[in-house]
Each structure stands twice: as C-alpha cells, then as structure tokens.
Write an enzyme that holds these catalytic residues in place. Sequence first.
Site, short mmCIF file in Angstrom:
data_model
loop_
_atom_site.label_atom_id
_atom_site.label_comp_id
_atom_site.label_asym_id
_atom_site.label_seq_id
_atom_site.Cartn_x
_atom_site.Cartn_y
_atom_site.Cartn_z
N LEU A 609 33.87 21.38 13.12
CA LEU A 609 33.30 22.65 12.65
C LEU A 609 32.04 22.39 11.85
O LEU A 609 30.94 22.81 12.23
CB LEU A 609 34.33 23.39 11.80
CG LEU A 609 33.80 24.57 10.97
CD1 LEU A 609 33.29 25.67 11.89
CD2 LEU A 609 34.86 25.09 10.01
N ASP A 610 32.20 21.70 10.74
CA ASP A 610 31.08 21.37 9.87
C ASP A 610 31.29 19.93 9.41
O ASP A 610 32.01 19.71 8.42
CB ASP A 610 31.04 22.33 8.69
CG ASP A 610 29.96 21.97 7.65
OD1 ASP A 610 30.03 22.50 6.54
OD2 ASP A 610 29.08 21.14 7.97
#
Length: 931
Positions: A609-610
């Site tokens: 995701l990040d």
Amino acid sequence: MLHKTAALRSKSLYLKHVVYYSSAKSSRIIAIRREDQSVWERRAPFSPSNVNRLVRQGVKVIVQPSNRRAYPMQSYISAGAIVREDISEASVILGVKQTPIDLLIPNKTYCFFSHTIKAQEANMPMLDAILKKNIRLIDYEKLMDDSGNRVVAFGKYAGVAGMVNILHGIGLRLLALGHHTPFMHIGPSHNYRNSSMARQAIRDAGYEVSLGMMPKSLGPITFVFTGSGNVSQGSQEIFQELPHEYVPPEMLQKVAEHGSPNKIYGCEVRRRHHLERKNGGGYDAQEYDEHPERYISTFAQKIAPYTSVLVNCIYWAVGSPKLLTIPDAKHLLLPSHTPWLPKSIGAPALPHRMLAICDISADPGGSIEFMNECTTIDTPFCLYDADRNKDTKSFKGPGVLVCSIDNMPTQLPREATDFFGDLLYPYAEDIMKSDATKPLEEHNFSPVVQGAIITSNGKLTPPFEYINELRMANTRSRHKVEGNDQQAPILILGSGLVSAPVVEYLSRDKNIAITIASAVKEEADALAERYGVSSEYLDAKNESALRALTSRARVVVSLLPYDLHGDVARACLDSGAHMVTASYVRPEVQELHKAAKDAGITLLNEVGLDPGIDHLLALECIHDIQNHGGRIDSFVSYCGGLPAPEFSDNALRYKFSWNPRGVLLNTISAAKYLSKGQIVEVLSGGELMSVARELNFLPGFAFEGFPNRDSTKYSALYGIEDAHTMFRGTIRYKGFAENMIAMQLFGLVDPNPHPSLHPDGPKITWRQFACELLGLMDSSIFYENLRTRLQERIGASEAQSLESLGLLSDVEIVKCGTPLDTVSHYLSKRLQLGKDETDLVVLRHELGVTWSDGKRERREVTMTVRGDPTKHTAMAWTVGLPTGIAAKMVLDGEIQERGVVLPFAPVVYKSLLSRLRSDGITAKETTTPLN
C-alpha cells in the site's frame, strides 16, 4: 592291493570335494565399505568377531581401510579379512549409512540404511544412480519378521547413547540456571571408551543423589519414556543405574507434588496411556493401527505438565497424532506458577517443570512438532523457548533443552557394531545368495531378506513401487503442471493479517502450488486449511532452513519483518528464486542488485500500500500529465491506515492493523522532504511528532499528518526532478501526535534497553515502571500523587490520556527489553480491532501542475478503502492484494526486469492498477484550477 585302490578312490573323492568347496568359497565374497557420510561415523556392519565366523565358513571378506572405524584394521586382519581399497571383487557390499553416488559400483548388491523408503528428497539422486547402475539394494530398515518387527537395528544403543547425552546436558543446563548437581560429572557418550564406563559415572552421580545432594529447590525429577521397544529399553537400562522408582502415568502429578529429591522417578508411557478416540474416548489398538486419524493425544495435558525430562523413543507415522504440538510447547514452556516447584532462600526456582527433551526418534516435524531439525554430535543441544526461538550457543536462556541427534549409536561405536553385527549375522548367508546381474526371480531368498530388497535389475521391486508415487506427489507439491508447462510453486513467508489476501488471490489459479511458511505454525495451518494450500514451520533466522524452502520455489513472497528481507533475498539468490516484498527496499537488498541481475533473478519491492499503491496511482497521474505536455511543480502525498471513525475510541485514536513496533518506531524516525526548493530534515528521536499538521482534504474527518522517511529520492524515481516540492507523509486522526509526544517525553518510546524490562528480571507493573521513569524511589506512592507528578512532567490532558491507556495500572508488564518493544507489545493487545470493528485506509495525492499555456491546476487523487469484518481489514486487503498480483506477474513472466526492481515501469503499474480495480480498489481523481 584292494586297500590301496580304496585309498586312491577316497583321495580322489576328497580332491573333488576340495575343488567344489573352493569354487563355492570363491563365489562368496563380501566387502565392508568405509563409512564417509559423517566424520563421526565409526560403526561397521560387522565386528571382527563376526568377520572371523564368516571366514571360518569359507567367506572371503574384504574390508576397505579406515582409520576412523571403531575397530582398528589389525583386528579385521587378525580375524581373517583382507584389507584393501579395491572392493570391486565382492558381489555383496555392506555399509551402515548412505553411499556417495560416485562410489557406487554397478551390478553389485549393496546393504545399508538408504533412507529412501519415504521418498526422502535428499536421497533420490542416490536412488536414481542405484537404478541406473543395476544395483540390488537391501535396506536394513526393512529386514522384518512375520509380525512386522525389525530384526536388525542399532535401536538399543541409540537409547543408551541418548540417555547418557541427556544426563550430561541436564547437568550443564541446571548449572546455567544456578544449580550444581551430581549430573555435572556425567560426560557425553562419545567421551567414554564404552557404555560400562558411562554407567559407572552415572552410578556415581546416582550415589550422590541418594545422599540428598540434589538442590531441594528443583523439586522431584521425573523421566518419562515413550514407547517400550529397543530404543526405550536401552535408555531405561541407563536410567536404572540411578536411584529410581517407577510410577504409572496417573501418579505423575502426585510425584511432582510430593516426591522425594533423593531418587529419580521414571514412567513408561504406552499408546493406551495418552491416545483417545476423538469421539467417545477410549482406545482400541487394532482400530488405532488402521485409523490413527480417529485419535488424539492427551499427552500434553495429562503427562507433559508433570514431566521433567521427556525421552521420546516412538516411531511416528504421517497422519498419527503428535505427542507435542507447537502450541503445546508454548503452553508448557511459559513461566510456571505451579505449587510443586519449591523455592528455597537463595536458590533460583525453575522457570517451568519441563527441563529437557531427548528426542531419540529424531524425526523432524514428527511426534514432537517443533523439533523441525536434528541436532548433531558437534552441537548436541539447543534451547527451544515459548516464543519458538532456538539457541545452540548457550545453556542459560529460557526454554527447554533439546537433544535430537539422528546418529546417536555412533557415539558408542564398538558396542553398537557388536550388537548390530550379531543381529545381522544370521541373515548373511541368505544375503550372500544375491547376484545382482541375475533376475530376482532366479533367487530363493528368505521372506525376511526378500522383503528388504528395494531395487533389483534396474527397477524398484513391487513392494516399493510406491516410492515413485511418493516422488510424483512431492513433485506435484513443488511443481503444478499445466499442459507441458511446468510451473514451480510460490512460497509465502509469514502468516499475519496481510498474508490472507495474498493467499486468497493466488489460490484462484488452481495451477499454482502455494506453501505458507511461518514461525507461528498454527496461523499458517489455519490459512492453509482455509484456502486449500500447504503450510510449513519456518524459523526465518535459520539460514539453512530458509534456503531449503526457497530452493523449492520459483517465487518467494516475503511478508516477514523488514529487517529479515536481506536474509530472504540472499537465500533467493542462492536458490535461483525470485522475491516479492511489500516493503521499502532495504540497503542490504539493494546491494544485491548486480548479483541478482547477473543471475537473472527479480527482487521486486514496494508493491504493498505505502509503499505500493501510492506509487502506482502517483505514476499513473504523473505520466498522464507529462504525456499531455504538463509539468509537475509539486507533489504532496499522505497515506494511513486507521480504525473507522466510530472505533477510534482511545487516547491515540488508533488501533493496530499492522506491525505495532513499526508504527511506534516511525514516530521517532528521521524524515526528509523538499519544500519550495528547500531541503527540510527532521531529526530522529521525537522531533517528527512536533511537525504534524492538520489535514483538511476530507472535511468530514479530523486528520493530521507528518512526514514519512526520505521523500526527496522519489523526485528522481517519479521522473519529476524539476518539482520544487516533494513530500510523502503519514495520516493519523487529530490527537495522535500530541499523545505520542507525551509518551516520548515520559520515556515510553525509547528503543534502548531498560534494565527493569529485561525478560529475565523481576516482575514489574506499569505503575511501578511509571514511578521509575518519574524518578520516584517509592512505588507505593498514592495514586493521586503519582498522577500529579505525571501531569507536572507531560501536562494534565496528556497524563489523562496515558492513564486511560492503562499505563499507570497495576497490570504486570510483559517485558520485552526496551520501552519501545514493551509498549508495542502491550498496545498491540490493548488497541486491537475488535471482532466486528472495521478499519479505514486513506490515500491522498496532490500534484501542482503547470501546462504549456501557463495555466496552473491542482490534480487530486483520493482513495478510501473500508475493511470488511467478515473478510479482511482494509490494511490487509490493500497491502496483500497488490503483493499477490505482483507475485503472479513475476511467476507468469509479465515482469521481466531483473535485479532489484520497483513497480515503476508502465507495463507493471498499469497491469497492477487494472487488476486492483477489478477487485474494487479504486481512486477518485479531481482537478482544481489555480488561476
């Protein structure tokens, strides 16, 4: 004259008999090969006395020279053997352990323990060579009588050596725990010339035990022996040299509570004592033999809690109940609060009742599940603790002492050789009938020998043709085949929340073989059962175990803590497997770029995701702008995983949906970003929270954000070097930073060791620890005064927040060494998402754009994903799904770039985004004119 004629006729008959007898003798030639499988292997299949009996029967015995063999060469020469290197004259060659492939002589009969009957992968190349070289293989393990009992084995001396070893180990372990005991004077088995000398040392120790020289604080010592066969009998013979008393299993608790320290208690446990039907209870021996899957073991509940030393002597078959599972071990090895562990003044008590396990069966992953690899004569012991750590370098740490040497009899090589040779000798004549160049049907072997012939005339014999099926099954588990395209499996390392979406996505393709490997075996098993894949136990810090697993995969997905990715990448490089991770590229991984590229290996990172989805959406937007003639002036991005607003009901406004330590560690990390052409650096140690600012891009939420790591490097990676602002940050609910500052000021986010939090130190509560951090000598201070002192240190509202988190309570701390790790562990339990609670992932990009006509605009990309309590959290879904998609792309050859790779190529990020959108992960893009 008649007398003379009769004499001549008699002499002629005698000469004919001598010629016939000499001819028979010349066809009976056997050889004893040199053992080279291990430097410790000193056994032989026949002793000199056995050889002498064979020679007197007219057998020519050739012995390969060896200076390691327990009996010297002169003993075999004196027995009538011929000592020489070349053994090719013999038709039958006998050894003990496996024979190296290049030393196998074609068209011979070999006898040894081949370890092939379970299609053991490591020995399949040897089996292939045996078949190719037309060798007849007789395996000692399958020499059995009519009842299925082995007639030739080293078992008794495995038990003898194992028992001596564990008594030696117990002496060292108890000394490390603070207790000098009589066992300190017992050495390892191979230190003794023979078992008689070992027995004398044990009798001497037993005499001291009977005189009361065992520390009273240890309580009664109980030895539990599983099984009643040769191995168990051998170990019990040694045990009986100690002052002892046998008790039945049902008396073990009474012994633990009231037994005498002047003797050692023994208990022999049979199947009927711990096996019960899953439905209805009871035990039926015949039913168990036919349907072991119907039974469970109650050993961990009824016997193990009262066992000091477990001597495991049973054979375990696949599908049978395990004696001790990994969860059982975790429960048994937790610090004990049982009343039968006495405490004497000045004498340390034992951490738990179980001191040691001698697993003589030495079957990795077998009846004792956590014993997933054998120890060795060089390193005979390891400590296994409740957290599944293994320590082979110390006797002092937490856990149970484990000895699981798989070749124990070689520590008593002369006696083992005598014992084995005497058992084998009655079958020697039958074995010597073998001529590997002739069909098996032309021989007339006894049933015992016939049943032990694994290969003959270039084929597996009918009783062992199943080995091919086992090999094919093993191959299918490693290689799923579609048409003519052989596809190797995917190995997933880690079984946490993020793993489930990865497995779910990959398991959609039934042609992919998936294995989940984890140190938390029960989690891996649950995932495997849920999605119909396989699971294995793995201690990722064990390099050899890690390399063994990666060597069987084409793609390895590492969902382990980020500091292990370097080890995984090196294992993949050595094994020729690709690697995929959701994490930032580690420096130790980046160092492998050239080597991976040269080897044709892809090490793909930052596909979660990040980092991950944030990259994909950023690049899609950036490239779209650039392709239409625009220029990126600024890039500001925020991302965060949060509880849904209605569940942000605590002082931090946060609940943990990923690595708790990582969340807290990031709050004291350094950060760096570019703002309007200026480099801004935030120092590590706590400054980060003070630069948090309010975020208003979604007015319905009270968000704040702070910088995340080094943003500046992404200017080049994103291809926007001309941008005057490059910022990547983390989203939290308002109030998070303020309370994290309070925790930092209080000293709760310190990554350095604190003496009061040492795992082996005295117990301490949060209230007592708070007093220490405040410099208060008296932890009995009134609670109100403690609260006042805390308010003076960090402020009234902040003190109230910490109080609400239970950080001033009388709850006992689970000490993890440092304040950071200890608080992480505590909050991970206290601030968990509830069963029916949901979380939220929010991602926001804001790009400042200037077009060729001078017009300016702000392009906004916003993604929100809410978790589903019945499926996955939002964090797990948005990290796991792109990771699974990326792994499939590597497997299918869609990603061809080699070396250390990020998902920045259009062919990669466009495919990833397309598939994410198909699964409902989408973002909203808007444009706001600025002039």
